[in-house]
Design a protein around this motif. Sequence first.
Motif, short mmCIF file in Angstrom:
data_model
loop_
_atom_site.label_atom_id
_atom_site.label_comp_id
_atom_site.label_asym_id
_atom_site.label_seq_id
_atom_site.Cartn_x
_atom_site.Cartn_y
_atom_site.Cartn_z
N TYR A 1 0.81 -1.21 0.00
CA TYR A 1 0.00 0.00 0.00
C TYR A 1 0.85 1.26 0.00
O TYR A 1 0.38 2.33 -0.38
CB TYR A 1 -0.94 0.00 1.21
CG TYR A 1 -1.98 -1.08 1.16
CD1 TYR A 1 -2.98 -1.07 0.19
CD2 TYR A 1 -1.96 -2.13 2.07
CE1 TYR A 1 -3.94 -2.08 0.14
CE2 TYR A 1 -2.91 -3.15 2.03
CZ TYR A 1 -3.90 -3.11 1.05
OH TYR A 1 -4.83 -4.11 0.99
N LYS B 1 4.66 4.00 -10.61
CA LYS B 1 3.77 5.15 -10.65
C LYS B 1 4.38 6.24 -11.54
O LYS B 1 5.61 6.41 -11.56
CB LYS B 1 3.55 5.73 -9.25
CG LYS B 1 2.82 4.81 -8.28
CD LYS B 1 1.34 4.76 -8.54
CE LYS B 1 0.60 4.04 -7.43
NZ LYS B 1 -0.85 3.94 -7.69
N ASP C 1 -0.09 9.52 -12.46
CA ASP C 1 -0.76 8.96 -11.29
C ASP C 1 -0.72 9.91 -10.09
O ASP C 1 -1.65 9.96 -9.30
CB ASP C 1 -0.09 7.64 -10.88
CG ASP C 1 -0.22 6.57 -11.94
OD1 ASP C 1 -1.35 6.22 -12.30
OD2 ASP C 1 0.83 6.10 -12.43
N GLY D 1 -8.22 7.55 -9.78
CA GLY D 1 -7.65 7.01 -8.57
C GLY D 1 -6.29 7.60 -8.22
O GLY D 1 -5.57 7.08 -7.38
N SER E 1 -3.51 10.88 -7.19
CA SER E 1 -3.34 11.75 -6.03
C SER E 1 -2.69 13.05 -6.44
O SER E 1 -1.70 13.05 -7.18
CB SER E 1 -2.45 11.04 -4.98
OG SER E 1 -2.16 11.91 -3.89
N ARG F 1 -12.16 9.94 -8.65
CA ARG F 1 -11.39 9.22 -7.61
C ARG F 1 -9.97 9.78 -7.50
O ARG F 1 -9.03 9.05 -7.20
CB ARG F 1 -11.37 7.72 -7.87
CG ARG F 1 -12.75 7.07 -7.77
CD ARG F 1 -12.69 5.55 -7.76
NE ARG F 1 -12.16 5.02 -9.02
CZ ARG F 1 -10.96 4.46 -9.13
NH1 ARG F 1 -10.16 4.35 -8.08
NH2 ARG F 1 -10.55 4.00 -10.30
N ARG G 1 -7.69 12.09 -5.32
CA ARG G 1 -7.60 12.72 -4.00
C ARG G 1 -6.73 13.97 -4.09
O ARG G 1 -5.73 13.98 -4.82
CB ARG G 1 -6.99 11.76 -2.98
CG ARG G 1 -7.79 10.50 -2.76
CD ARG G 1 -7.09 9.53 -1.83
NE ARG G 1 -5.90 8.94 -2.43
CZ ARG G 1 -4.66 9.24 -2.10
NH1 ARG G 1 -4.42 10.15 -1.17
NH2 ARG G 1 -3.64 8.64 -2.68
N SER H 1 0.65 7.48 -1.96
CA SER H 1 0.48 6.02 -2.01
C SER H 1 -0.97 5.61 -1.75
O SER H 1 -1.81 6.40 -1.31
CB SER H 1 1.39 5.38 -0.97
OG SER H 1 0.86 5.57 0.34
N GLU H 2 -1.23 4.32 -2.02
CA GLU H 2 -2.56 3.77 -1.77
C GLU H 2 -2.88 3.71 -0.28
O GLU H 2 -4.04 3.55 0.10
CB GLU H 2 -2.66 2.37 -2.38
CG GLU H 2 -2.52 2.35 -3.90
CD GLU H 2 -3.56 3.22 -4.59
OE1 GLU H 2 -4.75 3.15 -4.21
OE2 GLU H 2 -3.18 4.00 -5.48
N GLN I 1 -5.53 6.24 0.72
CA GLN I 1 -6.62 6.26 -0.26
C GLN I 1 -7.92 6.88 0.25
O GLN I 1 -8.82 7.19 -0.55
CB GLN I 1 -6.88 4.84 -0.77
CG GLN I 1 -7.32 3.86 0.29
CD GLN I 1 -7.40 2.44 -0.25
OE1 GLN I 1 -7.72 2.25 -1.43
NE2 GLN I 1 -7.11 1.44 0.56
#
Length: 255
Positions: free
Chosen positions: A3, A9, A80, A128, A130, A171, A173, A224-225, A228
Amino acid sequence: MKYFSLQNKNILVTGGGSGIGLALVKSFVQEGAKVILADIENCEKLAKSIGATYVFMDVSKESSVRDGFETSVDKIGKIDVLINNAGISLLSGVLEEGDAAKWSKVFDINVFGVMYGLKYGPRYMNQGGSIINTASQAAFTKVAGMEPYAASKAAVISLTKTAALELAHQRIRVNAVCPSNTKTPMMAQSEDAAYAELMSNLFSPMSRVAETDDLVGVFHFLASEAAQYINGQALIVDGGWTAGVSNQLLEKIQE
């Protein structure tokens, strides 16, 4: 641990040629990411030496930001993680002596630069993703004579929160990191460098200015995930400055 991974990325860092931005670029490359070092200065050789890819970007110019994203996607694919980090600090004195030209320059880079990143970045990003904006503790803790910079960073936090609402459907963030005084070329070249270091020594319970390496982990986490479900937040990284009154400041007052 997966995670926290940034392996493979695609990451773009504005203002990546020095200071916090450069520390992030180096760290992300070491973590296995493909990184675009975006900067107004020619950092071609620097980027190549650390395994990144340089793209010219003047964040104060809308067309340059748009073109920079297009070039970046051509080089490494959709983004990403976007770090809107480029910024400057100019002191213009107290409000009664405010220099409109200096205010305008600070806002062109610190505010419009982030706004352009938020305008164009999402259309070149994967769902998804960031976005992390570099704000500042100065948005919360005021010092006389520093308002152009402080106001610009408060605006960055406002942009962060609004973008978090508006980009949720993709999605994506959006968060902000708010460092206190950090030992960077920008701080070293500032006309109040010695004063900034003295303030950190007195006001921070850790009795020192931040190093760029003190910031890397927070950006890594938000990218990072593992982060999330963190969205629309401004994380202050100040060694405890805003927590209260430090012992060394109390001792200084009592001298």
